[in-house]
Design an enzyme around this catalytic site. Structure first.
Site, PDB file in Angstrom:
ATOM      1  N   HIS A 162       8.571  83.729  30.089  1.00  0.00           N
ATOM      2  CA  HIS A 162       9.077  84.914  29.386  1.00  0.00           C
ATOM      3  C   HIS A 162       8.028  85.488  28.626  1.00  0.00           C
ATOM      4  O   HIS A 162       8.573  85.977  27.470  1.00  0.00           O
ATOM      5  CB  HIS A 162      10.533  84.569  28.978  1.00  0.00           C
ATOM      6  CG  HIS A 162      11.316  83.789  29.727  1.00  0.00           C
ATOM      7  ND1 HIS A 162      12.262  84.435  30.697  1.00  0.00           N
ATOM      8  CD2 HIS A 162      11.521  82.411  29.837  1.00  0.00           C
ATOM      9  CE1 HIS A 162      12.765  83.379  31.171  1.00  0.00           C
ATOM     10  NE2 HIS A 162      12.432  82.152  30.859  1.00  0.00           N
ATOM     11  N   SER A 283     -12.964 103.916  20.572  1.00  0.00           N
ATOM     12  CA  SER A 283     -12.125 105.096  20.499  1.00  0.00           C
ATOM     13  C   SER A 283     -13.012 106.188  19.723  1.00  0.00           C
ATOM     14  O   SER A 283     -13.912 105.928  18.899  1.00  0.00           O
ATOM     15  CB  SER A 283     -10.926 104.672  19.612  1.00  0.00           C
ATOM     16  OG  SER A 283     -10.519 105.743  18.949  1.00  0.00           O
ATOM     17  N   LYS A 289     -11.745 100.186  17.025  1.00  0.00           N
ATOM     18  CA  LYS A 289     -11.276  99.802  18.271  1.00  0.00           C
ATOM     19  C   LYS A 289     -12.181  99.353  19.337  1.00  0.00           C
ATOM     20  O   LYS A 289     -13.280 100.089  19.458  1.00  0.00           O
ATOM     21  CB  LYS A 289     -10.210 100.940  18.759  1.00  0.00           C
ATOM     22  CG  LYS A 289      -8.944 100.922  17.817  1.00  0.00           C
ATOM     23  CD  LYS A 289      -7.834 101.591  18.307  1.00  0.00           C
ATOM     24  CE  LYS A 289      -7.197 100.872  19.652  1.00  0.00           C
ATOM     25  NZ  LYS A 289      -6.100 101.558  20.112  1.00  0.00           N
ATOM     26  N   GLU A 296      -7.181  98.027  32.149  1.00  0.00           N
ATOM     27  CA  GLU A 296      -5.815  99.100  32.192  1.00  0.00           C
ATOM     28  C   GLU A 296      -6.270  99.739  33.617  1.00  0.00           C
ATOM     29  O   GLU A 296      -5.061 100.174  34.270  1.00  0.00           O
ATOM     30  CB  GLU A 296      -6.015  99.919  31.031  1.00  0.00           C
ATOM     31  CG  GLU A 296      -5.692  99.190  29.750  1.00  0.00           C
ATOM     32  CD  GLU A 296      -5.654 100.092  28.442  1.00  0.00           C
ATOM     33  OE1 GLU A 296      -4.807 100.280  27.692  1.00  0.00           O
ATOM     34  OE2 GLU A 296      -6.711 100.796  28.274  1.00  0.00           O
TER      35      GLU A 296
END
Ligand code: ARG
Length: 473
Positions: A162, A283, A289, A296
């Site tokens: 979980h 970024s 970042k 992704e």
């Protein structure tokens, strides 16, 4: 104005040359099936040699045909070939060019053959080649995981259920879970190859042919184990494409689970891994970042691959035997799924090889969330003779106390533990650390470093034993 007049006007305005242009646009497949040029020419060479060997065409005509086909092959490979949508597909484009090059002998090539068995054999050859590529790519991915597992056989991290900390595991063990998954994908590739290794060439339009052809000869020349056994099925079967898409979808789904873990692990909040610059991006506005874009995109591209499986299943469902033009829609799905999956596997292999492991962060997280609670319960069963259910209850009270005091389980004092259950002794601290916890789980397939190393040895030996020699058609 009547409806039909209105629509004629619409057609006339949009398509200068009338309905014929629309027909060509919906009918032609050359924009995508040109990818099959090498397989198409290879199939035609094999067919022409068989026609000559069986006396159906003369040796002289065969030599002319083969010479012409080889010229066409170079023209295509050197970018000198002019593909035409008027000629519909790769088969007619090649045949028309052959006629221009060698004249009447070209017309004999299509004896005892139809585009229906021709496209079936071309496409099978293409899918077989893709499966050989995938075989090599998956092997490289599995090897990357085996290397990382070996390096980190004893590195502890939290194991999750979980996505909540469950029990400590080793990072090596987690890597080996992916070895199992991608090895199953690899075995599906090999199963599919075995099943599709039959040549449909010679089934002709659907019923076979009256010419004395030798289908065993063409099957062997094209690298198939044997010819297919039913001419109707030969031209109406696309199971080989569906099987490829099925195994591709399962493999892509595995890759997307891995991608998701990489996304999670690389967040500053987890900090388990550092992605290399090669597989992350910055970024344009936030200088701090480092984004896991490649992971992704692997996660996202899974949607495309899975969609192609459903797409082709839907094309094939309800098609009466034998060939229908619907089946021309099989190619773009397979080509795009193959190209996408090849890229996904390569990107993941690079990421797995390159990612930096933050063992300290993993260990710290492994010790949080009372991850060794089960070890305490097991100890009570083993050493103090409690039934497991009672041990579970005692442990629950220990966790509640630790939670109240805001400390880890192994930070409770012996006195505090004994107040909960008098049977607890000093020896319990030997199992409450994360290292002791993983070391104790030495059941077959368990997370103990020794067991992880055993499984690494097993998979290295098996990979070597089952390795297939590189094959190209
Ligand atoms: N371009 C066609 C396809 O991809 C080739 C077979 C055409 N056969 C036919 N009977 N029209 O399926």
């Amino acid at each position: 104005m009547s409806d039909s007049k209105a629509s004629n006007q619409m057609w006339g305005g949009r398509f200068a040359s009338g309905p014929a242009a629309i027909m060509e646009a919906i009918n032609a497949s050359i924009s995508f099936d040109r990818k099959l040029y090498a397989q198409d020419i290879k199939g035609s060479v094999a067919h022409s040699r068989m026609l000559a060997a069986t006396g159906i065409i003369s040796a002289g005509d065969q030599a002319e045909i083969e010479r012409g086909l080889n010229t066409i092959l170079s023209e295509i490979e050197e970018g000198r070939f002019e593909f035409s949508a008027k000629l519909e597909d790769i088969h007619m484009n090649v045949e028309a060019r052959l006629a221009a090059l060698i004249g009447t002998a070209a017309g004999r090539l299509h004896t005892a053959r139809s585009r229906n068995d021709q496209v079936a054999v071309d496409f099978r050859l293409w899918v077989k080649d893709e499966l050989f590529r995938l075989d090599a790519a998956l092997t490289a991915l599995i090897e990357a995981f085996l290397d990382r597992a070996q390096e980190h056989a004893a590195t502890v991290m939290p194991g999750f259920t979980h996505l909540q900390t469950a029990q400590p595991v080793t990072f090596g063990h987690h890597c080996m879970a992916y070895v199992e998954m991608f090895s199953r994908d690899l075995s599906r590739v090999r199963d599919a190859l075995r099943r599709m290794d039959e040549s449909p060439l010679g089934a002709a339009a659907l019923a076979g042919t009256g010419f004395p052809i030798d289908r065993h000869m063409t099957a062997e020349a094209l690298g198939f184990r044997e010819p297919t056994r039913n001419s109707i099925d030969s031209v109406s079967d696309r199971d080989f494409a569906l099987e490829f898409l099925s195994l591709a979808a399962i493999c892509a789904t595995h890759l997307s689970r891995l991608a998701e873990e990489i996304v999670i692990w690389s967040t500053p909040q987890f900090g388990f891994i550092r992605l290399s610059d090669q597989f992350s991006t910055g970024s344009s506005i936030m200088p701090q970042k480092k984004n896991p874009d490649a992971a992704e995109l692997v996660r996202a591209k899974t949607g495309r691959v899975n969609g192609h499986l459903i797409g082709l299943l839907t094309v094939m469902k309800g098609l009466p035997l034998a060939y229908s033009k619907d089946m021309q829609e099989d190619k773009e799905a397979v080509f795009d799924a193959a190209e996408t999956l090849d890229l996904m596997v390569a990107a993941m292999t690079g990421m797995v090889r390159d990612m930096g492991i933050n063992a300290a962060a993993m260990k710290k997280a492994a010790g949080s969330g009372y991850s060794t609670a089960t070890d305490l319960a097991d100890w009570l069963v083993r050493e103090a003779g409690l039934p497991f259910r009672e041990a579970h209850h005692v442990t629950g009270r220990a966790v509640a106390l630790a939670e109240k005091k805001g400390v880890a389980l192994d930070r409770l004092s012996l006195a505090e533990l004994q107040e909960i259950d008098g049977r607890i002794t000093d020896a319990v601290f030997g199992v409450l650390s994360v290292n002791a916890s993983v070391k104790s789980r030495a059941s077959f397939g368990g997370t103990a470093p020794g067991e992880v190393r055993r499984q690494i040895r097993y998979w290295r030996a098996r990979l070597k034993r089952d390795a297939r020699p590189a094959k190209r058609s």
